[in-house]
Design an enzyme around this catalytic site. Sequence first.
Site, PDB file in Angstrom:
ATOM      1  N   SER A 287       0.825  -1.200   0.000  1.00  8.08           N
ATOM      2  CA  SER A 287       0.000   0.000   0.000  1.00  8.08           C
ATOM      3  C   SER A 287       0.860   1.251   0.000  1.00  8.08           C
ATOM      4  O   SER A 287       1.883   1.307   0.696  1.00  8.08           O
ATOM      5  CB  SER A 287      -0.909  -0.001   1.235  1.00  8.08           C
ATOM      6  OG  SER A 287      -1.479   1.257   1.477  1.00  8.08           O
ATOM      7  N   LYS A 288       0.452   2.264  -0.784  1.00  6.19           N
ATOM      8  CA  LYS A 288       1.130   3.563  -0.726  1.00  6.19           C
ATOM      9  C   LYS A 288       0.992   4.157   0.668  1.00  6.19           C
ATOM     10  O   LYS A 288       1.914   4.774   1.197  1.00  6.19           O
ATOM     11  CB  LYS A 288       0.533   4.524  -1.750  1.00  6.19           C
ATOM     12  CG  LYS A 288       0.664   4.114  -3.209  1.00  6.19           C
ATOM     13  CD  LYS A 288       0.227   5.255  -4.101  1.00  6.19           C
ATOM     14  CE  LYS A 288       0.190   4.848  -5.574  1.00  6.19           C
ATOM     15  NZ  LYS A 288      -1.051   4.128  -5.898  1.00  6.19           N
ATOM     16  N   ARG A 289      -0.179   3.984   1.261  1.00  5.69           N
ATOM     17  CA  ARG A 289      -0.453   4.579   2.568  1.00  5.69           C
ATOM     18  C   ARG A 289       0.502   4.043   3.634  1.00  5.69           C
ATOM     19  O   ARG A 289       0.876   4.747   4.560  1.00  5.69           O
ATOM     20  CB  ARG A 289      -1.906   4.292   2.966  1.00  5.69           C
ATOM     21  CG  ARG A 289      -2.348   4.933   4.259  1.00  5.69           C
ATOM     22  CD  ARG A 289      -3.827   4.736   4.481  1.00  5.69           C
ATOM     23  NE  ARG A 289      -4.610   5.340   3.419  1.00  5.69           N
ATOM     24  CZ  ARG A 289      -5.931   5.194   3.294  1.00  5.69           C
ATOM     25  NH1 ARG A 289      -6.596   4.457   4.162  1.00  5.69           N
ATOM     26  NH2 ARG A 289      -6.571   5.785   2.297  1.00  5.69           N
ATOM     27  N   ASP A 290       0.874   2.774   3.497  1.00  6.65           N
ATOM     28  CA  ASP A 290       1.783   2.177   4.473  1.00  6.65           C
ATOM     29  C   ASP A 290       3.251   2.441   4.155  1.00  6.65           C
ATOM     30  O   ASP A 290       4.148   1.954   4.855  1.00  6.65           O
ATOM     31  CB  ASP A 290       1.553   0.660   4.543  1.00  6.65           C
ATOM     32  CG  ASP A 290       0.196   0.309   5.135  1.00  6.65           C
ATOM     33  OD1 ASP A 290      -0.323   1.129   5.924  1.00  6.65           O
ATOM     34  OD2 ASP A 290      -0.351  -0.759   4.812  1.00  6.65           O
ATOM     35  N   GLY A 291       3.509   3.175   3.062  1.00  4.07           N
ATOM     36  CA  GLY A 291       4.882   3.535   2.724  1.00  4.07           C
ATOM     37  C   GLY A 291       5.732   2.360   2.298  1.00  4.07           C
ATOM     38  O   GLY A 291       6.935   2.318   2.594  1.00  4.07           O
TER      39      GLY A 291
END
Length: 319
Positions: A251-255
């Site tokens: 996920s992008k959100r989780d980097g």
Amino acid sequence: MARPVGRFAPTPSGYLHLGNLFCSLIAWLAAKSRGGEIILRNEDLDVERSRKEYALQAQRDLDALGLFWDQGGDKGGPHSPYGQSQRFDFYRVQLEKLEAQGRVYPCFCSRAQLHAASAPHASDGELLYNGACRNLTPEQVAEKRRTRSPALRLRVPEETIAFTDLHYGPQAQHLPTGCGDFILRRSDGVYAYQLAVVADDGAMGVTQVVRGRDLLSSTPRQILLYRLLGYPVPEFGHTPLLLAGDGRRLSKRDGDQSLSGILSRGYSPRDVVGGLAYLGGLLPEPAPAWPEELLPLFSWEKLPRGDISLPGSLFSGSR
């Protein structure tokens, strides 16, 4: 067999992670192995989360890996603009086509009401709309408009849509129980992904859609939209997802790992391409490669059908 027109369609809400790059590589190989073209489109419908710097970095990442595109991005082309945030007038025209067919109705349900409703769930866990606003009278609609702006939903027919995925084979979904009436435009006026992606692919002449397996269940409702809007239905190929070591989706959100982070540790773009090709079953072991070198090796049959766990040794530490 006609040469396909494929596309990359990243959402610029963060830096591309290995899962995004894996899907982009497969999309590029699927189109280019048949002499096709690739369009780069910026899917920035969510203007609050999308940032220009992420879109520019996505171009740099794809370029660094040799995943060159033929239209879109900084190359432009005959179907400009290639950013969804600039195409709202076009989506409005597409929505009007559906309204003229009597297939659109206003929905005044709040998010809390949708989650509280005793609606059934699709097999993938997606909450189905319970139809609370499907049969409102004109008088009821007018009354509700006084206090709330509605979303707009598509009234799906009593129909089962079948298609053959390039990787996962025959698929079928009964629309009322598989997806239900779905949103075309949110209550804040932002057009929904389902409408925008179909309208863009249709208008831009996309004939091959390659994307992650998580969007497989969206395909039947999109096929319905292609037909209603008068566009040819493209072929679809879905790829397995890359999973982190703990089993979650990247996920992008989780980097999760970005290309720049991997390159900063001494790995080359060819290392990354070769590692992704290994995960996709195209190489027996990780070995440096450019996408062009993989063209004779590509086939859908080689890709795993199950999701792929990233080996802890791949791109870890310094080169």
